[in-house]
Write an enzyme that holds these catalytic residues in place. Structure first.
Site, PDB file in Angstrom:
ATOM      1  N   THR A  86       0.816  -1.228   0.000  1.00 50.65           N
ATOM      2  CA  THR A  86       0.000   0.000   0.000  1.00 50.65           C
ATOM      3  C   THR A  86       0.845   1.272   0.000  1.00 50.65           C
ATOM      4  OG1 THR A  86      -1.563   1.234   1.374  1.00 50.65           O
ATOM      5  CG2 THR A  86      -0.107  -0.243   2.538  1.00 50.65           C
ATOM      6  N   ASP A  87       0.249   2.364  -0.462  1.00 51.61           N
ATOM      7  CA  ASP A  87       0.929   3.671  -0.399  1.00 51.61           C
ATOM      8  C   ASP A  87       1.028   4.178   1.040  1.00 51.61           C
ATOM      9  OD1 ASP A  87      -1.788   4.220   0.005  1.00 51.61           O
ATOM     10  OD2 ASP A  87      -1.907   5.831  -1.483  1.00 51.61           O
ATOM     11  N   GLU A  88       0.215   3.586   1.947  1.00 53.58           N
ATOM     12  CA  GLU A  88       0.170   4.119   3.318  1.00 53.58           C
ATOM     13  C   GLU A  88       1.493   3.938   4.059  1.00 53.58           C
ATOM     14  OE1 GLU A  88      -3.316   3.480   5.586  1.00 53.58           O
ATOM     15  OE2 GLU A  88      -4.630   3.667   3.842  1.00 53.58           O
ATOM     16  N   TYR A 117      -2.191  -0.478  10.934  1.00 54.88           N
ATOM     17  CA  TYR A 117      -2.298  -1.147   9.622  1.00 54.88           C
ATOM     18  C   TYR A 117      -1.058  -0.854   8.772  1.00 54.88           C
ATOM     19  CZ  TYR A 117      -3.432  -1.625   4.675  1.00 54.88           C
ATOM     20  OH  TYR A 117      -3.377  -1.933   3.343  1.00 54.88           O
ATOM     21  N   LYS A 155       1.953  -3.363   7.381  1.00 54.82           N
ATOM     22  CA  LYS A 155       2.266  -3.554   5.956  1.00 54.82           C
ATOM     23  C   LYS A 155       3.726  -3.172   5.698  1.00 54.82           C
ATOM     24  CE  LYS A 155      -0.122  -4.625   2.972  1.00 54.82           C
ATOM     25  NZ  LYS A 155      -0.493  -5.971   2.432  1.00 54.82           N
ATOM     26  N   LYS A 159     -15.668   0.125   3.854  1.00 54.84           N
ATOM     27  CA  LYS A 159     -14.747   1.112   3.271  1.00 54.84           C
ATOM     28  C   LYS A 159     -15.536   2.288   2.711  1.00 54.84           C
ATOM     29  CE  LYS A 159     -11.255  -1.605   4.128  1.00 54.84           C
ATOM     30  NZ  LYS A 159     -10.741  -2.668   3.298  1.00 54.84           N
TER      31      LYS A 159
HETATM   32  P1  NAD Z   1      -9.869  -7.348   1.999  1.00 51.60           P
HETATM   33  O1  NAD Z   1      -9.911  -7.037   3.458  1.00 51.60           O
HETATM   34  O2  NAD Z   1     -11.067  -7.073   1.165  1.00 51.60           O
HETATM   35  O3  NAD Z   1      -9.513  -8.900   1.804  1.00 51.60           O
HETATM   36  C1  NAD Z   1      -8.510  -9.546   2.552  1.00 51.60           C
HETATM   37  C2  NAD Z   1      -8.688 -11.052   2.356  1.00 51.60           C
HETATM   38  O4  NAD Z   1      -7.626 -11.703   3.075  1.00 51.60           O
HETATM   39  C3  NAD Z   1     -10.008 -11.601   2.896  1.00 51.60           C
HETATM   40  O5  NAD Z   1     -10.591 -12.465   1.943  1.00 51.60           O
HETATM   41  C4  NAD Z   1      -9.608 -12.368   4.143  1.00 51.60           C
HETATM   42  O6  NAD Z   1     -10.445 -13.472   4.446  1.00 51.60           O
HETATM   43  C5  NAD Z   1      -8.195 -12.822   3.780  1.00 51.60           C
HETATM   44  N1  NAD Z   1      -7.371 -13.093   4.967  1.00 51.60           N
HETATM   45  C6  NAD Z   1      -7.209 -12.300   6.060  1.00 51.60           C
HETATM   46  N2  NAD Z   1      -6.402 -12.905   6.956  1.00 51.60           N
HETATM   47  C7  NAD Z   1      -6.019 -14.084   6.406  1.00 51.60           C
HETATM   48  C8  NAD Z   1      -5.171 -15.136   6.821  1.00 51.60           C
HETATM   49  N3  NAD Z   1      -4.533 -15.092   8.003  1.00 51.60           N
HETATM   50  N4  NAD Z   1      -4.987 -16.189   5.989  1.00 51.60           N
HETATM   51  C9  NAD Z   1      -5.620 -16.255   4.782  1.00 51.60           C
HETATM   52  N5  NAD Z   1      -6.449 -15.286   4.350  1.00 51.60           N
HETATM   53  C10 NAD Z   1      -6.641 -14.209   5.145  1.00 51.60           C
HETATM   54  O7  NAD Z   1      -8.586  -6.590   1.444  1.00 51.60           O
HETATM   55  P2  NAD Z   1      -8.341  -5.879   0.024  1.00 51.60           P
HETATM   56  O8  NAD Z   1      -8.849  -4.499   0.094  1.00 51.60           O
HETATM   57  O9  NAD Z   1      -8.753  -6.776  -1.058  1.00 51.60           O
HETATM   58  O10 NAD Z   1      -6.742  -5.785   0.042  1.00 51.60           O
HETATM   59  C11 NAD Z   1      -5.950  -6.840  -0.475  1.00 51.60           C
HETATM   60  C12 NAD Z   1      -4.482  -6.469  -0.341  1.00 51.60           C
HETATM   61  O11 NAD Z   1      -4.218  -5.269  -1.045  1.00 51.60           O
HETATM   62  C13 NAD Z   1      -4.040  -6.220   1.106  1.00 51.60           C
HETATM   63  O12 NAD Z   1      -2.752  -6.758   1.268  1.00 51.60           O
HETATM   64  C14 NAD Z   1      -4.015  -4.702   1.218  1.00 51.60           C
HETATM   65  O13 NAD Z   1      -3.068  -4.288   2.169  1.00 51.60           O
HETATM   66  C15 NAD Z   1      -3.610  -4.323  -0.183  1.00 51.60           C
HETATM   67  N6  NAD Z   1      -4.064  -3.007  -0.646  1.00 51.60           N
HETATM   68  C16 NAD Z   1      -5.384  -2.681  -0.585  1.00 51.60           C
HETATM   69  C17 NAD Z   1      -5.804  -1.461  -1.103  1.00 51.60           C
HETATM   70  C18 NAD Z   1      -7.252  -1.046  -1.073  1.00 51.60           C
HETATM   71  O14 NAD Z   1      -7.565   0.097  -1.401  1.00 51.60           O
HETATM   72  N7  NAD Z   1      -8.184  -1.908  -0.731  1.00 51.60           N
HETATM   73  C19 NAD Z   1      -4.859  -0.570  -1.652  1.00 51.60           C
HETATM   74  C20 NAD Z   1      -3.516  -0.940  -1.671  1.00 51.60           C
HETATM   75  C21 NAD Z   1      -3.131  -2.169  -1.182  1.00 51.60           C
HETATM   76  O1  DAU Z   2      -4.257   3.914   0.438  1.00 51.61           O
HETATM   77  C1  DAU Z   2      -4.449   2.541   0.290  1.00 51.61           C
HETATM   78  C2  DAU Z   2      -5.315   2.038   1.418  1.00 51.61           C
HETATM   79  O2  DAU Z   2      -6.631   2.472   1.134  1.00 51.61           O
HETATM   80  C3  DAU Z   2      -5.287   0.531   1.593  1.00 51.61           C
HETATM   81  O3  DAU Z   2      -3.991   0.128   1.914  1.00 51.61           O
HETATM   82  C4  DAU Z   2      -6.277   0.097   2.685  1.00 51.61           C
HETATM   83  O4  DAU Z   2      -6.309  -1.317   2.766  1.00 51.61           O
HETATM   84  C5  DAU Z   2      -7.646   0.606   2.302  1.00 51.61           C
HETATM   85  O5  DAU Z   2      -8.566   0.303   3.323  1.00 51.61           O
HETATM   86  C6  DAU Z   2      -7.605   2.122   2.078  1.00 51.61           C
HETATM   87  O6  DAU Z   2      -7.371   2.819   3.323  1.00 51.61           O
HETATM   88  P1  DAU Z   2      -8.154   4.163   3.684  1.00 51.61           P
HETATM   89  O7  DAU Z   2      -8.140   4.347   5.128  1.00 51.61           O
HETATM   90  O8  DAU Z   2      -7.700   5.294   2.832  1.00 51.61           O
HETATM   91  O9  DAU Z   2      -9.640   3.710   3.136  1.00 51.61           O
HETATM   92  P2  DAU Z   2     -11.099   3.942   3.736  1.00 51.61           P
HETATM   93  O10 DAU Z   2     -12.060   3.542   2.672  1.00 51.61           O
HETATM   94  O11 DAU Z   2     -11.263   3.369   5.089  1.00 51.61           O
HETATM   95  O12 DAU Z   2     -11.163   5.529   3.888  1.00 51.61           O
HETATM   96  C7  DAU Z   2     -10.933   6.400   2.784  1.00 51.61           C
HETATM   97  C8  DAU Z   2     -10.954   7.825   3.338  1.00 51.61           C
HETATM   98  O13 DAU Z   2     -12.296   8.119   3.772  1.00 51.61           O
HETATM   99  C9  DAU Z   2     -10.084   8.018   4.557  1.00 51.61           C
HETATM  100  O14 DAU Z   2      -9.513   9.327   4.503  1.00 51.61           O
HETATM  101  C10 DAU Z   2     -11.036   7.912   5.737  1.00 51.61           C
HETATM  102  C11 DAU Z   2     -12.345   8.445   5.167  1.00 51.61           C
HETATM  103  N1  DAU Z   2     -13.582   7.845   5.712  1.00 51.61           N
HETATM  104  C12 DAU Z   2     -13.668   6.495   5.778  1.00 51.61           C
HETATM  105  C13 DAU Z   2     -14.793   5.883   6.305  1.00 51.61           C
HETATM  106  C14 DAU Z   2     -14.886   4.381   6.391  1.00 51.61           C
HETATM  107  C15 DAU Z   2     -14.623   8.660   6.138  1.00 51.61           C
HETATM  108  O15 DAU Z   2     -14.538   9.901   6.040  1.00 51.61           O
HETATM  109  N2  DAU Z   2     -15.743   8.050   6.642  1.00 51.61           N
HETATM  110  C16 DAU Z   2     -15.869   6.701   6.776  1.00 51.61           C
HETATM  111  O16 DAU Z   2     -16.911   6.231   7.296  1.00 51.61           O
END
Ligand code: NAD
Ligand code: DAU
Length: 347
Positions: free
Chosen positions: A123-125, A149, A153, A188
């Site tokens: 992630t960019d975080e 988180y 990562k 999310k």
């Molecule tokens: P998600 O939470 O939707 O899915 C995570 C999956 O991992 C789930 O299916 C869960 O059951 C599985 N899991 C969790 N713990 C486990 C374990 N111990 N063993 C096996 N499976 C397990 O997450 P996502 O949003 O699809 O993110 C996927 C990946 O991408 C993550 O590594 C996250 O850090 C990264 N990522 C997400 C975003 C985003 O915006 N969602 C952005 C950048 C990077």
């Molecule tokens: O940047 C990449 C990351 O993006 C991933 O690594 C994470 O797995 C993914 O969850 C996401 O993180 P964020 O914290 O940015 O995503 P989220 O959807 O939780 O929130 C997006 C923005 O919106 C953040 O600034 C928080 C805000 N937010 C979120 C929720 C859930 C609100 O204002 N209200 C809300 O109820």
């Protein structure tokens, strides 16, 4: 890439990635390994003769080694993680377990069995938070994670790099910005706002809503990941991003405008409510994607408006999927825990 192990394939991005591979790479065989935590849904994993689903934990090294050997896996793409920042604030331990210990166990299993490519999805975080005029993150920006988180990562990224340098593991890493699209768990921002707006419930915007995220449609992320796995150089990191950086409030307002067109009986933006901010909330993320463009010829294809429209349409067409999650006790408990104590903040 012939025999691929996908971890976390029942989650949001993993499920999209499995579908992408099945559609675009007709000779690839997949093993999807997922523990089906609250975020993993069995129904997200497509039934297909080139996809085997295994219910298991990435921390179970013996299981992972067995799968890698039995299926002659050449490529491991690692998505499995605890992924929600707010949950990492209220309960960090699972993040250490899955994101750090889990990645370690996978690395050990990959090392023991000799996979040809280990790709770690990050992630960019990990780069921290930008000021309004700071340049976008590059692959050499120092790590500065600020939530449990992102710290977990960052730790997993460091472990992957250590295995490249110390053991010669053929690994790559990608750091991506905020994804959105089909199958995203409705905790999310984007799917939560769509679900609440449709139900006439408040749209809880944290703080002043002026935080900035760099949004990428999930299908673009899948294409970028395949480009890295197929053409990326071993040991390298690639930044992936959408190049669109609206404020959270702008995203919510866009969603409301799209919903107003499709469901005109309500003015959805009237539901916006500013609530207590997330502790330690990162203000701004932005990604410089020149390296992946230059080296691998990848750039995003979906604009924000197009991606948001596709996403809203998907959630309208899949209301039963959202409802089945909302009806679980865990989801209701989470919503109460995370939102109940957030007071309204007047702007
Ligand atoms: P998600 O939470 O939707 O899915 C995570 C999956 O991992 C789930 O299916 C869960 O059951 C599985 N899991 C969790 N713990 C486990 C374990 N111990 N063993 C096996 N499976 C397990 O997450 P996502 O949003 O699809 O993110 C996927 C990946 O991408 C993550 O590594 C996250 O850090 C990264 N990522 C997400 C975003 C985003 O915006 N969602 C952005 C950048 C990077
Ligand atoms: O940047 C990449 C990351 O993006 C991933 O690594 C994470 O797995 C993914 O969850 C996401 O993180 P964020 O914290 O940015 O995503 P989220 O959807 O939780 O929130 C997006 C923005 O919106 C953040 O600034 C928080 C805000 N937010 C979120 C929720 C859930 C609100 O204002 N209200 C809300 O109820």
């Amino acid at each position: 890439m012939q025999n691929v192990l996908v971890t976390g394939g029942a989650g949001f991005i993993g499920a999209n990635f499995v579908r992408w591979l099945l559609r675009e790479r007709p000779s690839v065989k997949i093993v999807t390994l997922d523990a089906l935590t609250y975020a993993g849904r069995r129904e997200n994993v497509p039934e297909h003769n080139r996809n085997i689903f295994v219910h298991g934990d990435i921390r179970d090294r013996a299981l992972v080694e067995k799968l890698l050997r039995e299926h002659a896996v050449d490529t491991l793409v690692h998505f499995a993680a605890e992924s929600h920042v707010d949950r990492s604030i209220l309960g960090p331990e699972a993040f250490v377990q899955t994101n750090i210990v889990g990645t370690f166990q996978l690395l050990e299993a990959a090392r023991a069995t000799g996979v040809k490519r280990f790709h770690h999805v990050s992630t960019d975080e990990v780069f921290g938070s930008l000021g309004p005029n700071d340049p976008a993150f590059t692959e050499t920006t120092p790590y500065d994670p600020r939530s449990p988180y992102s710290a977990s990562k960052a730790a997993s990224d460091h472990l992957v790099r250590a295995y490249v340098h110390t053991f010669g593991l053929p690994a790559t890493i990608s750091n991506c910005t905020n994804n959105y699209g089909p199958f995203q768990f409705p905790e999310k921002l984007i799917p939560l706002m769509i679900a609440n707006a449709r139900a006439g419930k408040p749209l809880p915007v944290y703080g002043d809503g002026k935080q900035v995220r760099d949004w990428l449609y999930v299908e673009d992320h899948c294409e970028a990941l395949v480009a890295v796995v197929e053409k990326g150089r071993v040991g390298e990191t690639y930044n992936i991003g959408g190049g669109v950086q609206p404020t959270n409030l702008e995203v919510v307002q866009r969603l409301c405008a799209i919903l107003d067109e499709l469901e005109p009986e309500r003015r959805h933006a009237e539901l916006i409510k500013f609530v207590t901010d997330r502790p330690g909330h990162d203000r701004r993320y932005a990604m410089n994607i020149e390296k992946i463009e230059r080296e691998l010829g990848w750039r995003p294809r979906f604009g924000l408006e197009q991606g948001l429209r596709l996403t809203v349409r998907w959630y309208l067409d899949n209301a039963a999927w959202v409802k089945s999650i909302q009806e679980t006790g865990d989801f209701q408990k989470w919503m109460n825990r995370n939102y109940e104590k957030r007071g309204e903040v007047k702007q």
